[in-house]
Scaffold this motif. Structure first.
Motif, PDB file in Angstrom:
ATOM      1  N   ASP A  10      42.006  53.025  28.488  1.00  0.00           N
ATOM      2  CA  ASP A  10      40.558  52.816  28.631  1.00  0.00           C
ATOM      3  C   ASP A  10      40.225  51.321  28.618  1.00  0.00           C
ATOM      4  N   ARG A  11      40.836  50.580  27.718  1.00  0.00           N
ATOM      5  CA  ARG A  11      40.580  49.136  27.650  1.00  0.00           C
ATOM      6  C   ARG A  11      41.072  48.430  28.911  1.00  0.00           C
ATOM      7  N   GLU A  12      42.244  48.825  29.405  1.00  0.00           N
ATOM      8  CA  GLU A  12      42.761  48.232  30.631  1.00  0.00           C
ATOM      9  C   GLU A  12      41.828  48.499  31.804  1.00  0.00           C
ATOM     10  N   GLN A  13      41.294  49.698  31.871  1.00  0.00           N
ATOM     11  CA  GLN A  13      40.359  50.036  32.946  1.00  0.00           C
ATOM     12  C   GLN A  13      39.091  49.191  32.847  1.00  0.00           C
ATOM     13  N   ARG A  14      38.559  49.025  31.647  1.00  0.00           N
ATOM     14  CA  ARG A  14      37.356  48.198  31.473  1.00  0.00           C
ATOM     15  C   ARG A  14      37.655  46.745  31.832  1.00  0.00           C
ATOM     16  N   LEU A  15      38.835  46.247  31.445  1.00  0.00           N
ATOM     17  CA  LEU A  15      39.208  44.875  31.782  1.00  0.00           C
ATOM     18  C   LEU A  15      39.316  44.708  33.295  1.00  0.00           C
ATOM     19  N   ARG A  16      39.956  45.674  33.972  1.00  0.00           N
ATOM     20  CA  ARG A  16      40.054  45.605  35.435  1.00  0.00           C
ATOM     21  C   ARG A  16      38.674  45.567  36.073  1.00  0.00           C
ATOM     22  N   LEU A  17      37.754  46.393  35.582  1.00  0.00           N
ATOM     23  CA  LEU A  17      36.400  46.407  36.125  1.00  0.00           C
ATOM     24  C   LEU A  17      35.694  45.074  35.881  1.00  0.00           C
ATOM     25  N   ALA A  18      35.852  44.516  34.680  1.00  0.00           N
ATOM     26  CA  ALA A  18      35.212  43.235  34.366  1.00  0.00           C
ATOM     27  C   ALA A  18      35.786  42.114  35.233  1.00  0.00           C
ATOM     28  N   LEU A  19      37.113  42.086  35.377  1.00  0.00           N
ATOM     29  CA  LEU A  19      37.737  41.059  36.210  1.00  0.00           C
ATOM     30  C   LEU A  19      37.285  41.197  37.664  1.00  0.00           C
ATOM     31  N   HIS A  20      37.219  42.425  38.135  1.00  0.00           N
ATOM     32  CA  HIS A  20      36.783  42.651  39.510  1.00  0.00           C
ATOM     33  C   HIS A  20      35.331  42.201  39.685  1.00  0.00           C
ATOM     34  N   GLY A  21      34.472  42.568  38.746  1.00  0.00           N
ATOM     35  CA  GLY A  21      33.070  42.184  38.824  1.00  0.00           C
ATOM     36  C   GLY A  21      32.871  40.681  38.772  1.00  0.00           C
ATOM     37  N   ALA A  22      33.704  39.992  38.032  1.00  0.00           N
ATOM     38  CA  ALA A  22      33.592  38.540  37.905  1.00  0.00           C
ATOM     39  C   ALA A  22      34.373  37.807  38.999  1.00  0.00           C
ATOM     40  N   ARG A  23      35.052  38.578  39.858  1.00  0.00           N
ATOM     41  CA  ARG A  23      35.921  38.001  40.893  1.00  0.00           C
ATOM     42  C   ARG A  23      36.948  37.063  40.288  1.00  0.00           C
ATOM     43  N   MET A  24      37.583  37.534  39.244  1.00  0.00           N
ATOM     44  CA  MET A  24      38.637  36.775  38.571  1.00  0.00           C
ATOM     45  C   MET A  24      39.962  37.497  38.770  1.00  0.00           C
ATOM     46  N   GLY A  25      40.983  36.737  39.077  1.00  0.00           N
ATOM     47  CA  GLY A  25      42.309  37.304  39.239  1.00  0.00           C
ATOM     48  C   GLY A  25      43.216  36.853  38.101  1.00  0.00           C
ATOM     49  N   THR A  26      44.280  37.586  37.902  1.00  0.00           N
ATOM     50  CA  THR A  26      45.261  37.207  36.887  1.00  0.00           C
ATOM     51  C   THR A  26      46.634  37.096  37.538  1.00  0.00           C
ATOM     52  N   TRP A  27      47.423  36.165  37.032  1.00  0.00           N
ATOM     53  CA  TRP A  27      48.778  36.006  37.518  1.00  0.00           C
ATOM     54  C   TRP A  27      49.664  35.505  36.394  1.00  0.00           C
ATOM     55  N   THR A  28      50.927  35.733  36.554  1.00  0.00           N
ATOM     56  CA  THR A  28      51.928  35.278  35.592  1.00  0.00           C
ATOM     57  C   THR A  28      53.031  34.578  36.373  1.00  0.00           C
ATOM     58  N   ALA A  29      53.452  33.420  35.883  1.00  0.00           N
ATOM     59  CA  ALA A  29      54.577  32.694  36.483  1.00  0.00           C
ATOM     60  C   ALA A  29      55.605  32.461  35.386  1.00  0.00           C
ATOM     61  N   TYR A  30      56.853  32.420  35.782  1.00  0.00           N
ATOM     62  CA  TYR A  30      57.939  32.214  34.830  1.00  0.00           C
ATOM     63  C   TYR A  30      58.617  30.881  35.113  1.00  0.00           C
ATOM     64  N   THR A  31      59.010  30.195  34.060  1.00  0.00           N
ATOM     65  CA  THR A  31      59.639  28.885  34.214  1.00  0.00           C
ATOM     66  C   THR A  31      61.092  28.986  34.644  1.00  0.00           C
ATOM     67  N   ASP A  32      61.676  30.165  34.567  1.00  0.00           N
ATOM     68  CA  ASP A  32      63.090  30.321  34.942  1.00  0.00           C
ATOM     69  C   ASP A  32      63.276  30.795  36.375  1.00  0.00           C
ATOM     70  N   GLY A  33      62.203  30.798  37.168  1.00  0.00           N
ATOM     71  CA  GLY A  33      62.318  31.155  38.570  1.00  0.00           C
ATOM     72  C   GLY A  33      62.179  32.634  38.879  1.00  0.00           C
ATOM     73  N   ARG A  34      62.053  33.472  37.847  1.00  0.00           N
ATOM     74  CA  ARG A  34      61.843  34.901  38.111  1.00  0.00           C
ATOM     75  C   ARG A  34      60.526  35.094  38.848  1.00  0.00           C
ATOM     76  N   ARG A  35      60.456  36.187  39.566  1.00  0.00           N
ATOM     77  CA  ARG A  35      59.234  36.501  40.288  1.00  0.00           C
ATOM     78  C   ARG A  35      58.137  36.860  39.283  1.00  0.00           C
ATOM     79  N   GLY A  36      56.988  36.263  39.446  1.00  0.00           N
ATOM     80  CA  GLY A  36      55.857  36.553  38.579  1.00  0.00           C
ATOM     81  C   GLY A  36      55.041  37.717  39.109  1.00  0.00           C
ATOM     82  N   GLU A  37      53.928  37.967  38.450  1.00  0.00           N
ATOM     83  CA  GLU A  37      53.034  39.045  38.859  1.00  0.00           C
ATOM     84  C   GLU A  37      51.682  38.443  39.218  1.00  0.00           C
ATOM     85  N   ALA A  38      50.986  39.131  40.100  1.00  0.00           N
ATOM     86  CA  ALA A  38      49.617  38.748  40.455  1.00  0.00           C
ATOM     87  C   ALA A  38      48.854  40.009  40.815  1.00  0.00           C
ATOM     88  N   ASP A  39      47.604  40.058  40.375  1.00  0.00           N
ATOM     89  CA  ASP A  39      46.796  41.214  40.776  1.00  0.00           C
ATOM     90  C   ASP A  39      46.178  40.951  42.146  1.00  0.00           C
TER      91      ASP A  39
END
Length: 179
Positions: free
Chosen positions: A74-103
């Motif tokens: 439920d919290r993840e769903q509310r966070l996704r809705l808030a991020l979408h409403g605010a037009r904010m994206g999230t991403w993760t990068a790693y310092t060791d060259g691994r592939r990160g994530e991005a919404d």
């Protein structure tokens, strides 16, 4: 009652495939009328002809875990809705060259496809307008040194050549060895 068909279907499928074990999660009503989540683990034993002979198992109370999972979803769903409403994206990068994530919103802001993100672990950095690189690098280096969250605004050049201002708020996470 709402879980009964699913549990029965899982049991039939396990027995039909002659699985040695069947695990189900479902709700039961306690004597006081409250509902709790339980997990049933059963060992299935078959006769020589392959027919299910018996099931031996036990039931565990998993109510606290299931309620925590439901609350987290439920919290993840509310966070996704808030991020979408605010037009904010999230991403993760790693310092060791691994592939990160991005919404999807982060990819849209960068003007990037999922394939581009997957090919380039430093996509955010590579899209940064050259004149802003040093300022961004300073903010990230300071974060890596002192651990305080960083906040920096910079321009990115999207794949279509357009330039867009973005604000980035970040925090480095360290592993158990402090790296």
């Amino acid at each position: 009652p709402g879980d009964l068909q699913q549990v029965a279907a899982q049991g039939r499928a396990a027995a039909g495939a002659r699985e040695p074990r069947c695990t189900s999660e479902y709700r039961v009503r306690r004597a006081d009328g409250t509902w709790i989540w339980v997990q049933e683990d059963a060992r299935l034993q078959y006769a020589a002809d392959g027919k299910l002979q018996r099931a031996v198992g036990c039931v565990f109370n998993i109510d606290a875990r299931k309620r925590a999972e439901i609350e987290l979803r439920d919290r993840e769903q509310r966070l996704r809705l808030a991020l979408h409403g605010a037009r904010m994206g999230t991403w993760t990068a790693y310092t060791d060259g691994r592939r990160g994530e991005a919404d999807e919103t982060a990819l849209e802001l960068l003007g990037a496809t999922r394939e581009e993100w997957d090919r380039d672990p430093a996509l955010v950095r590579s899209r940064c307008v050259f004149e802003d690189n040093e300022r961004v690098e300073r903010a990230v280096r300071a974060n890596l040194q002192d651990g305080a969250p960083y906040e920096v605004e910079f321009r990115i050049r999207r794949a279509d050549g357009s330039v867009r201002w973005v604000a980035s708020y970040g925090q480095a996470e360290r592993d158990a060895q402090g790296k």
